[in-house]
Design an enzyme around this catalytic site. Structure first.
Site, PDB file in Angstrom:
ATOM      1  CE  LYS A 198     -16.265  -3.731 -25.453  1.00 21.71           C
ATOM      2  NZ  LYS A 198     -14.993  -4.249 -25.931  1.00 21.71           N
ATOM      3  CG  HIS A 240      -6.818  -1.757 -29.045  1.00 16.43           C
ATOM      4  ND1 HIS A 240      -5.646  -1.866 -28.348  1.00 16.43           N
ATOM      5  CD2 HIS A 240      -7.790  -2.188 -28.195  1.00 16.43           C
ATOM      6  CE1 HIS A 240      -5.900  -2.348 -27.140  1.00 16.43           C
ATOM      7  NE2 HIS A 240      -7.179  -2.544 -27.021  1.00 16.43           N
ATOM      8  CG  ASP A 283      -1.990  -1.030   1.153  1.00 15.15           C
ATOM      9  OD1 ASP A 283      -2.774  -0.924   0.204  1.00 15.15           O
ATOM     10  OD2 ASP A 283      -2.028  -1.950   1.999  1.00 15.15           O
ATOM     11  CG  HIS A 340      -3.837  -6.617 -26.376  1.00 19.52           C
ATOM     12  ND1 HIS A 340      -4.727  -5.675 -25.956  1.00 19.52           N
ATOM     13  CD2 HIS A 340      -4.577  -7.551 -27.009  1.00 19.52           C
ATOM     14  CE1 HIS A 340      -5.947  -6.034 -26.311  1.00 19.52           C
ATOM     15  NE2 HIS A 340      -5.883  -7.171 -26.959  1.00 19.52           N
ATOM     16  CD  GLU A 380     -14.264  -6.014 -28.744  1.00 17.05           C
ATOM     17  OE1 GLU A 380     -13.489  -6.795 -28.182  1.00 17.05           O
ATOM     18  OE2 GLU A 380     -14.589  -4.934 -28.246  1.00 17.05           O
TER      19      GLU A 380
HETATM   20  C1  BG6 Z   1      -9.162  -4.472 -24.699  1.00 19.78           C
HETATM   21  C2  BG6 Z   1     -10.435  -3.705 -24.466  1.00 19.78           C
HETATM   22  O1  BG6 Z   1      -8.063  -3.619 -24.663  1.00 19.78           O
HETATM   23  O2  BG6 Z   1      -9.202  -5.105 -25.961  1.00 19.78           O
HETATM   24  C3  BG6 Z   1     -11.630  -4.629 -24.563  1.00 19.78           C
HETATM   25  O3  BG6 Z   1     -10.411  -3.094 -23.175  1.00 19.78           O
HETATM   26  C4  BG6 Z   1     -11.606  -5.374 -25.881  1.00 19.78           C
HETATM   27  O4  BG6 Z   1     -12.837  -3.885 -24.417  1.00 19.78           O
HETATM   28  C5  BG6 Z   1     -10.251  -6.053 -26.088  1.00 19.78           C
HETATM   29  O5  BG6 Z   1     -12.639  -6.347 -25.857  1.00 19.78           O
HETATM   30  C6  BG6 Z   1     -10.138  -6.676 -27.460  1.00 19.78           C
HETATM   31  O6  BG6 Z   1      -8.932  -7.377 -27.553  1.00 19.78           O
HETATM   32  P1  BG6 Z   1      -8.864  -8.890 -28.045  1.00 19.78           P
HETATM   33  O7  BG6 Z   1      -7.400  -9.172 -28.167  1.00 19.78           O
HETATM   34  O8  BG6 Z   1      -9.565  -9.691 -27.006  1.00 19.78           O
HETATM   35  O9  BG6 Z   1      -9.596  -8.921 -29.334  1.00 19.78           O
END
Ligand code: BG6
Length: 477
Positions: free
Chosen positions: A326, A240, A91, A178, A216
């Protein structure tokens, strides 16, 4: 491949969703593949209220790897990974348990191992963790992986960068996205710059429009608090999709090193015109306001389609369309570049002209297709759409592939920032968004399982069309 130097990796938020689904299974996959340093330790951390013993943390890791990992937690590989795990609570006013565990891990390794801190915690917590890392001296010579959101607007992004830079200079900061760690996203660079077939046509003379589409099927999956504060524009577009856009649009870098590569990406962001709210469609899926934790009058968007312009010599006049949302009809990650028609139509009855394109599916493992016109067999000269497709799965052994997070954690250990975002780039993206954030267009409802608000999303892209779903022949046809 060079293996990283000896490391102590500290994961903050070690029992949270991200660590459980991605980071711990990813570290184990790296260990089992022989890509982690020969000598390493992983110290999990969380506030004292969520403290656990080393044994409990090992059980948690076992469960995480068994549930989400590609490599099952068994055999020698698991035994040695498990032995490298420990847990130390921290903490801001009591970092002692963590300090003790980091010291024990460093003593066990001997010498001066590097430190890597992964902040898998929400923004407010990451600010206090950074302060703690500075105040305790833990940050010294360490590197830090920071998770999005990197602020929520220009002012907050600058403030966050100021806090980070007060403890870590930029060369030690790894802002993770990512999508940039995906094989098929990095392959955009290979496709563009290694091939005589594509390199010469990658510009406004031959490409008339570009779209980056990431629908998605999932909803917000219980992340109401995060999503209410964030929304699709901040969650997906700013991070992204615009990052992917920079790889599609950038000039060839002098080399693939972090410096030149990131300079070229930032030049794309600088050339982006401010986003015009009139070129943005914001949607919210029906039923979103009834999700637990969502305000009954929530104005958060779960869908965005927008048009951006990259005002430079390569792309002037070429619209870039971005779409993500979404609860849509498909989960896909697709880039499509529309090719200009040749100057003369010489094939009678050719009503299918105009669909020539290069399509890049960057969902793992991904494929790339060139869509073109071919003569339909028969006595008459009739054209019909055809495609040439490269599939990762058919061409390469996927077992060698690393998942986005794995690749990026490995790069951070190696000190390679090429695939991480830089503070000036982030700030510039927020700058282009400032009109949109002050004057967002009205929200439009859409049905779960649809393609978002219509006809707004179709009108936005006209006279072009979204490649999904109509443009797609069956991939194997
Ligand atoms: C994340 C988002 O960074 O990427 C999510 O916060 C999203 O909302 C996700 O669903 C999508 O990444 P991947 O690799 O699961 O398609």
């Amino acid at each position: 491949m060079t293996r990283p130097d000896p490391h102590v990796v500290v994961i903050f938020g070690a029992t949270g969703d991200l660590a459980t689904r991605k980071l711990i299974p990813g570290l184990f996959h790296l260990a089992a593949a022989g890509l982690l340093p020969e000598n390493y330790r992983v110290v999990g951390s969380a506030p004292a209220s969520a403290a656990m013993s080393d044994a409990d943390f090992r059980d948690h890791a076992h469960e995480a790897v068994a549930t989400y990992g590609l490599t099952q937690p068994a055999g020698k590989a698991w035994k040695s990974f498990e032995a490298a795990l420990s847990f130390g609570a921290a903490d801001p006013d009591n970092p002692e348990p963590l300090l003790t565990k980091v010291k024990a891990a460093e003593d066990a390794l001997g010498g001066r191992p590097r430190r890597l801190f992964h902040l898998a915690v929400p923004p407010a917590a990451s600010r206090s963790v950074i302060g703690m890392l500075g105040a305790t001296g833990l940050a010294k010579n360490g590197r830090v992986i920071v998770e999005k959101p990197f602020g929520t607007d220009l002012a907050s992004a600058r403030e966050l960068n100021r806090i980070i830079h007060s403890v870590f200079d930029e060369s030690r900061v790894f802002r993770i996205d990512h999508f940039l760690g995906k094989e098929s996203v990095e392959n955009i660079l290979a496709l563009r710059f290694a091939n005589g077939l594509f390199e010469p046509i990658w510009n406004r003379d031959h490409i008339s429009a570009v779209q980056i589409d990431v629908p998605e099927t999932i909803g917000i999956e219980g992340r109401a608090q995060f999503f209410e504060e964030t929304g699709t524009f901040r969650d997906m577009l700013v991070t992204h999709l615009i990052q992917v856009l920079s790889l599609v649009a950038m000039e060839p870098p002098a080399s693939l090193e972090a410096g030149p590569l990131r300079d070229e990406k930032v030049k794309v962001f600088r050339a982006m015109r401010p986003i015009d709210p009139a070129h943005v469609v914001r949607g919210q899926y029906e039923g979103y306001r009834e999700e637990p934790g969502v305000a009954p009058d929530s104005a958060t968007e779960t869908f965005v389609a927008m048009r951006v312009e990259v005002d430079n010599r390569r792309w002037a006049g070429v619209p870039f369309y971005l779409r993500s949302g979404k609860s849509l009809a498909q989960r896909r990650q697709v880039i499509s570049l529309s090719l200009r028609e040749p100057p003369l139509r010489m094939f009678p009855g050719d009503e299918t002209a105009g669909d020539d394109s290069i399509v890049i599916d960057f969902g793992d493992p991904g494929w790339i297709a060139a869509r073109f016109l071919a003569k339909k067999p028969g006595p008459a000269m009739h054209l019909s759409p055809a495609r040439m497709t490269f599939r990762y799965g058919d061409t390469f052994r996927e077992k060698n592939a690393l998942e986005g997070y794995e690749r990026l954690i490995l790069d951070a250990m190696l000190g390679d920032q090429a695939l991480f975002t830089r503070s000036d780039g982030i700030e510039r993206i927020w700058e282009t968004a400032s009109d949109l954030l002050t004057n967002p267009p009205p929200l439009q409802p859409y049905a779960v399982g649809s393609w978002g608000p219509e006809p707004a999303a179709t009108d936005l892209i006209a006279p072009y069309r979204w490649y999904l779903p109509e443009g797609e022949e069956k991939p194997d046809s």
